[in-house]
Design a protein around this motif. Sequence first.
Motif, PDB file in Angstrom:
ATOM      1  N   ALA A  40       0.160 -31.359 -20.929  1.00 55.21           N
ATOM      2  CA  ALA A  40       0.400 -31.461 -22.376  1.00 55.21           C
ATOM      3  C   ALA A  40      -0.879 -31.246 -23.185  1.00 55.21           C
ATOM      4  N   ILE A  74      12.209 -40.570 -29.345  1.00 52.03           N
ATOM      5  CA  ILE A  74      11.038 -39.684 -29.366  1.00 52.03           C
ATOM      6  C   ILE A  74      10.322 -39.653 -28.022  1.00 52.03           C
ATOM      7  N   TYR A  85       8.336 -42.538 -34.862  1.00 51.51           N
ATOM      8  CA  TYR A  85       7.147 -41.697 -34.788  1.00 51.51           C
ATOM      9  C   TYR A  85       6.126 -42.103 -35.859  1.00 51.51           C
ATOM     10  N   ASP A 103      11.934 -36.953 -18.195  1.00 49.27           N
ATOM     11  CA  ASP A 103      11.599 -36.403 -19.503  1.00 49.27           C
ATOM     12  C   ASP A 103      12.385 -35.116 -19.780  1.00 49.27           C
ATOM     13  N   VAL A 104      12.279 -34.647 -21.019  1.00 52.63           N
ATOM     14  CA  VAL A 104      12.916 -33.403 -21.444  1.00 52.63           C
ATOM     15  C   VAL A 104      11.806 -32.434 -21.858  1.00 52.63           C
ATOM     16  N   ARG A 105      11.558 -31.411 -21.056  1.00 53.69           N
ATOM     17  CA  ARG A 105      10.536 -30.393 -21.373  1.00 53.69           C
ATOM     18  C   ARG A 105       9.169 -30.982 -21.748  1.00 53.69           C
ATOM     19  N   ASN A 106       8.780 -32.044 -21.061  1.00 54.57           N
ATOM     20  CA  ASN A 106       7.472 -32.697 -21.257  1.00 54.57           C
ATOM     21  C   ASN A 106       7.284 -33.254 -22.674  1.00 54.57           C
ATOM     22  N   LYS A 107       8.406 -33.474 -23.368  1.00 55.45           N
ATOM     23  CA  LYS A 107       8.390 -33.967 -24.749  1.00 55.45           C
ATOM     24  C   LYS A 107       7.607 -35.275 -24.894  1.00 55.45           C
ATOM     25  N   THR A 108       7.821 -36.193 -23.949  1.00 56.99           N
ATOM     26  CA  THR A 108       7.187 -37.515 -24.066  1.00 56.99           C
ATOM     27  C   THR A 108       5.671 -37.410 -23.894  1.00 56.99           C
ATOM     28  N   LEU A 142       3.867 -34.817 -24.645  1.00 56.01           N
ATOM     29  CA  LEU A 142       3.344 -34.178 -25.860  1.00 56.01           C
ATOM     30  C   LEU A 142       3.211 -35.188 -26.993  1.00 56.01           C
ATOM     31  N   VAL A 143       4.211 -36.063 -27.131  1.00 60.40           N
ATOM     32  CA  VAL A 143       4.136 -37.118 -28.157  1.00 60.40           C
ATOM     33  C   VAL A 143       2.986 -38.071 -27.841  1.00 60.40           C
ATOM     34  N   ASP A 187      -0.263 -36.467 -28.786  1.00 58.52           N
ATOM     35  CA  ASP A 187      -0.335 -36.468 -30.245  1.00 58.52           C
ATOM     36  C   ASP A 187      -0.816 -37.835 -30.763  1.00 58.52           C
TER      37      ASP A 187
END
Length: 306
Positions: free
Chosen positions: A33, A238, A252, A281-286, A288-289, A292
């Motif tokens: 990420a 999220i 968020y 996870d879904v497409r490394n979403k977690t 990435l958050v 961030d």
Amino acid sequence: MTTARHVTLIGAPTDIGAGARGASMGPEALRVAGLAEALRAHGVDVLDRGNLAGPSNPWLPPTDGYRHLDEVTAWNRSVHDAVHAALGDGRMPILLGGDHCLGLGSISAVARHCRETGKKLRVLWLDAHADFNTSKLTPSGNIHGMPVACLCGHGPQQLIEIGGHIPAIDPKWIRQIGIRSVDEGEKRFVHEVGLEVFDMRYIDEMGMRHTMELALATMDANTHLHVSFDVDFLDPDIAPGVGTTIPGGPTYREAQLCMEMIADTGRMASLDVMELNPALDVRNKTALVAVDLIESLFGKSTLMRK
């Protein structure tokens, strides 16, 4: 504080203390990420030490109330040594978990460093769970539900002595934020020891700003602030990639404000990022958050004011 500009990433790829497999892949997901690149973009000197090694997960039922006690001890010892060494080098350790049982090795190392350097310690525990269980309170025996209790001296001898001082920390040094899932017996124990908990009801009633003002109060120039960030702190909407999703976590924006207010203190000197489970996870979403939000801990801000 200079250490914030010099960071050492330490991967601890194990789900040894968890009830679901997959947190062992967390460190790599954070790297994928773009964690190191994101920090460097903020002028941070990043040294990635790669991953620590330790025993593999035997996936056995509990023995005498604990699952994988010897393996958990081995992992926490190597985490303790790596975190303590990074602090000794004048760098800020960021532990990439791995399940949250590793907070024991990390925070006991930070507490040891504070004793050696005459600093006060403040721990922010960002989590859906209080992690204040003991083998008597939990039938699962999963040690990722016990690290705070162990740090406060309540747990098996081989775990509570890792930092060389029992207890490793005083419960008064901890502020727990975002808590919304606590077992009945655990709740009583938390009250008994006087842990300061800002649960989700408190955040709903008083707001994240007021919560963080209290959690960060009374720190001074001699305070080492340690942040232990369990990704299940966040609302599962999220951050779905965790083994124990509990609805009703910070949004968020609330999470961003939490991180920005920590950054504003300029006192954060060590960080854990725990329980990221890319298998869920879904497409490394977690991841990435999480990256961030870690950027916000290092001063990325949406603020337009001067």
